[in-house]
Design a protein around this motif. Structure first.
Motif, short mmCIF file in Angstrom:
data_model
loop_
_atom_site.label_atom_id
_atom_site.label_comp_id
_atom_site.label_asym_id
_atom_site.label_seq_id
_atom_site.Cartn_x
_atom_site.Cartn_y
_atom_site.Cartn_z
N LEU A 86 0.89 -1.21 -0.02
CA LEU A 86 0.12 -0.03 -0.09
C LEU A 86 0.73 1.42 0.09
O LEU A 86 0.25 2.23 -0.03
N LEU A 87 2.07 1.12 -0.08
CA LEU A 87 3.29 2.33 -0.04
C LEU A 87 2.91 3.30 1.08
O LEU A 87 2.98 4.44 0.74
N GLY A 88 2.54 2.62 2.02
CA GLY A 88 2.57 3.59 3.39
C GLY A 88 3.65 4.10 3.81
O GLY A 88 4.74 3.37 3.55
N ILE A 89 3.73 5.24 4.46
CA ILE A 89 4.95 5.95 4.74
C ILE A 89 4.98 6.16 6.36
O ILE A 89 4.12 6.62 6.93
N ALA A 90 6.15 5.70 7.12
CA ALA A 90 6.24 5.92 8.49
C ALA A 90 7.28 6.78 8.55
O ALA A 90 8.36 6.76 7.78
N HIS A 92 -0.14 12.14 -2.03
CA HIS A 92 -0.01 11.04 -1.11
C HIS A 92 0.11 11.50 0.41
O HIS A 92 0.90 12.45 0.60
N PRO A 93 -0.55 10.83 1.13
CA PRO A 93 -0.35 11.27 2.76
C PRO A 93 0.93 11.33 3.24
O PRO A 93 1.35 11.98 4.32
N GLY A 94 1.89 10.53 2.93
CA GLY A 94 3.36 10.48 3.49
C GLY A 94 4.00 11.08 2.45
O GLY A 94 5.36 10.96 2.69
#
Length: 382
Positions: free
Chosen positions: A150-154, A283-285
């Protein structure tokens, strides 16, 4: 410190002192002659314990991640399993991403849980949620950024602040980014893991993994357990991975170039509901990724209008993108995570959308990749 590509080509890879060979030899041997009992030459006695070709790879990868120690494994999952044996004991708790790689989830949920390890999936972009998930028994936080698929970013530095304050080890799976785009140890992580099968090897011709750390105690335990369980790559696998690492910088630049073009083209197509790519401003990240990554990488995911059937038709209609699992090779791949790489999370809190397609954007000509995706989308949803 020397530049990335200089380290990739030269660290641990001096010309062979006997023959002058510029490229590290493949030391295809299981055992090594000793000069008297215990008189090992260069510390080598048996290739499960150490092999000169593997040593060269480990020194190179440690340098690329900015760590003091690296241990190469026969696969990324072998690396992950060995590391978690080091960090966890029965009764311990760990935090994993709420959209973790399916293989990681399977290892934790179906293997480690049987040995008394508890876990909590958390959106690691939400620092308050991470703090709330920590327990007295928490010993490790496992982070992926970008996440698969999902290509989420932390925010690695922010997560590291939380784990450091809690006395918890932070592990970052850096496979999607590669050492060229992101260095988690410099941002506060304790350990970095890669499936070197992917971008480090880069040619879809070898399976491997690596763990990198600057923590001497973790490194010593890794060395012991790796030798005890025998989770090592053969010398030819180590050599192939080392060969791939030499060109990592130039490949990642091209992967990133192409992925940016592909993501923008997909975002403009009427059959695409949403594009997941941290390089897109929406993108949110995006802001966090821009802060901690050199570029945004070669992985793009998107949701297809029309649901799972339409997504399956798109996967079947591409001509340049090959329908296959894995990622990070020079060739472009397309896959349907819900039934392929992430089938193991079906029915769990980590289940992925059934209209999701994941792309590993290769280094072919970008205009050809865009044309292929457009014709596939048109054919599948027109």
């Amino acid at each position: 410190m020397r530049g990335f590509s200089t380290r990739a080509i030269h660290t641990g890879q001096d010309p062979d002192p006997t023959t002058g060979a510029v490229i590290v030899p493949i030391h295809a041997t299981s055992t090594f002659a000793q000069d008297g009992v215990g008189g090992m030459r260069g510390g080598y006695e048996y290739s499960r314990s150490a092999n000169p070709t593997r040593t060269a790879l480990q020194e190179c990868l440690a340098a690329l991640e900015g760590g003091r120690h690296a241990y190469a494994f026969g696969s990324g999952m072998g690396a992950s399993d060995t590391l978690l044996r080091v960090l966890l004991r029965p009764g311990d708790h760990m935090v994993i991403p709420h959209d973790a790689y399916g293989g990681t989830f399977r290892l934790v949920d179906k293997v480690l849980a049987l040995w008394g390890i508890e876990y909590t999936p958390v959106d690691l972009s939400d620092i308050d949620a991470l703090r709330a998930a920590l327990r007295p028994a928490t010993k490790a936080v496992w982070c992926e950024t970008p996440t698969n698929p999902l290509l989420g970013i932390a925010d690695i530095a922010a997560v590291a602040d939380v784990t450091r304050s809690a006395g918890v080890r932070l592990v970052v799976d850096n496979t999607f980014a590669s050492p060229y785009l992101q260095n988690p140890l410099a941002l506060g992580a304790d350990v970095v893991v890669h499936s070197t099968t992917k971008y480090v090897g880069g040619h879809s011709d070898v399976v491997g993994g690596v763990v990198v750390t600057s923590d001497d105690a973790i490194a010593e335990q890794l060395r012991f357990i790796q030798n005890a369980v025998g989770s090592v790559p053969g010398p030819f696998d180590a050599w192939l991975t080392l060969r791939g690492a030499k060109t990592l910088a130039v490949r990642m630049e091209r992967h990133s170039d192409n992925a940016e073009v592909v993501a923008e083209a997909l975002a403009a197509h009427p059959a695409v509901e949403r594009v997941l790519y941290p390089g897109l401003p929406e993108h949110p990240g995006h802001v966090v990724a821009a802060k901690q990554m050199r570029r945004f990488g070669g992985m793009v995911s998107f949701l297809v209008a029309g649901g799972s059937e339409a997504a399956l038709r798109v996967c079947a209609a591409t001509e340049i993108f090959t329908l296959a699992e894995s990622l990070g090779g020079i060739e472009s791949l397309i896959e349907f995570p819900a039934q392929m790489t992430h089938a193991s999370v079906a029915g769990s809190a980590l289940e992925v959308p059934d209209s999701l397609i994941r792309l590993s954007v290769g280094i072919e000509d970008a205009e050809d990749l865009v044309a292929d995706l457009r014709q596939a989308l048109d054919a599948a949803t027109g």
